[in-house]
Write an enzyme that holds these catalytic residues in place. Structure first.
Site: not given
Ligand SMILES: [Zn+2]
Length: 341
Positions: A34, A81, A127-128, A166, A183, A246
């Site tokens: 989406a 897709k 999240f990976e 980050c 979802c 970071c």
């Molecule tokens: Zn960072």
């Protein structure tokens, strides 16, 4: 040609100089669900030079409610897709070079797939992969725009290396599996995805035209059902954290084992299996071999095998998405049995 972009160039924040800058840029969209559909649509219309769409999935009927680039015919044709998006977008703007990459972005291919891009847009569902993108972005100094949504809620944040915190600064560790809604467990209304993607691309236009002072510096959260929009200022985080990515510049996700061979696709009742070294499968041959086993359809991008309890989708590089189970052992067994290693 500039007629096409006249209204955008007329906008004082962009101007003809900004338009010229946009037309020099390459952007990657990772994940064409989406969020990715709307982001891709807006970027192609804005006139970027090149757009790379990276997505590992094919289209299902339940996607059509919110994934604005797809239609019923794409499902009939069994299109991945990325390919369906490319075909539609190319009709919208034939001047943009659009690459469709049907692949799972992972540590073994990220350097190749994102090598030459100026900006990365997040359209992924886990999240990976986000932390992998974050690692790559910080390491290479390439900005990326985080975006996620579920239900009626969404969130977005810019990560501009050397300038903003980050994603690891903000979300220190990976949320444990099962604690984030998806979802598939909570549902989603289409407007939130389109809103978050629109916010992402507004920020993208600022980055592409070097209007960095106009950037949103916070973590923006929206709930369309509760009528709430909040902005958490994250600027302070950049000076005082000991962020592993970071500040200490340790790239955990980039240096992860090339492949955990199987990934449970959260909430979907599916498991993805990667071929250990990447294969070059002849899908027509495989279809011929499997037609006695179950219902087989195939084209040059994708083969689908319907069994009684399971369905296998197989891509030419040997990758497979196996539906009907959340158990990697079962999925690997089916893979070994029908496709082989
Ligand atoms: Zn960072």
């Amino acid at each position: 040609m500039l007629d096409r972009y006249a209204r955008q160039a007329l906008f004082s924040g962009i101007g003809s100089k900004g338009q010229a800058a946009i037309m020099e840029k390459t952007v990657a969209i990772v994940g064409c669900g989406a969020l990715g559909c709307t982001s891709a649509n807006l970027l192609v219309r804005s006139g970027v030079k090149r757009l790379r769409i990276i997505d590992r999935d094919y289209i299902e009927e339940s996607n059509l409610q919110r994934q604005l680039l797809f239609d019923e015919e794409d499902i009939t044709k069994n299109l991945p897709k990325a390919v369906a998006a490319q075909r539609k977008l190319q009709k919208i703007n034939s001047h943009v070079v659009i690459d469709a990459t049907v692949a799972d972005l992972n540590p073994s291919n990220i350097e190749t797939l994102l090598e030459d891009v100026h900006l990365i847009i997040d359209g992924v569902d886990n999240f990976e992969t986000r932390f992998l993108i974050n690692d790559y972005s910080v390491k290479q100094g390439i900005p990326w725009i985080y975006g996620a949504c579920v239900g009626s809620r969404g969130v977005t944040m810019n990560v501009v290396p050397q300038r903003t915190p980050c994603l690891r600064c903000v979300l220190e560790n990976l949320p444990p599996v099962g604690t984030t809604e998806t979802c598939d467990t909570e549902g989603i209304i289409a407007p939130i995805a389109n809103l978050i993607a629109s916010l992402q691309i507004a920020e993208a236009l600022k980055i592409l035209t070097n209007n960095l002072d106009a950037l949103n510096t916070g973590l923006l959260t929206v709930d369309l059902w509760q009528n709430k929009m909040t902005r958490m200022d994250v600027k302070g985080l950049s000076g005082n954290t000991d962020c592993i990515t970071c500040k200490r510049r340790t790239y955990e996700f980039l240096s992860r084992d090339k492949t955990s061979l199987s990934t449970i696709l959260c909430g979907r009742g599916s498991v993805q299996i990667l071929h250990p070294n990447g294969a070059k499968l002849d899908l027509a041959n495989l279809a011929e071999r499997l037609k006695r086993v179950g219902g087989v359809t195939h084209n040059s991008f994708l083969l689908r095998l319907k069994l009684e309890k399971y369905e296998l989708a197989v891509f030419p590089d040997g990758r497979s998405i196996i539906s009907g189970t959340n158990d990697p052992v079962v999925a690997k067994g089916l893979y070994a049995k029908y496709i082989g290693m």
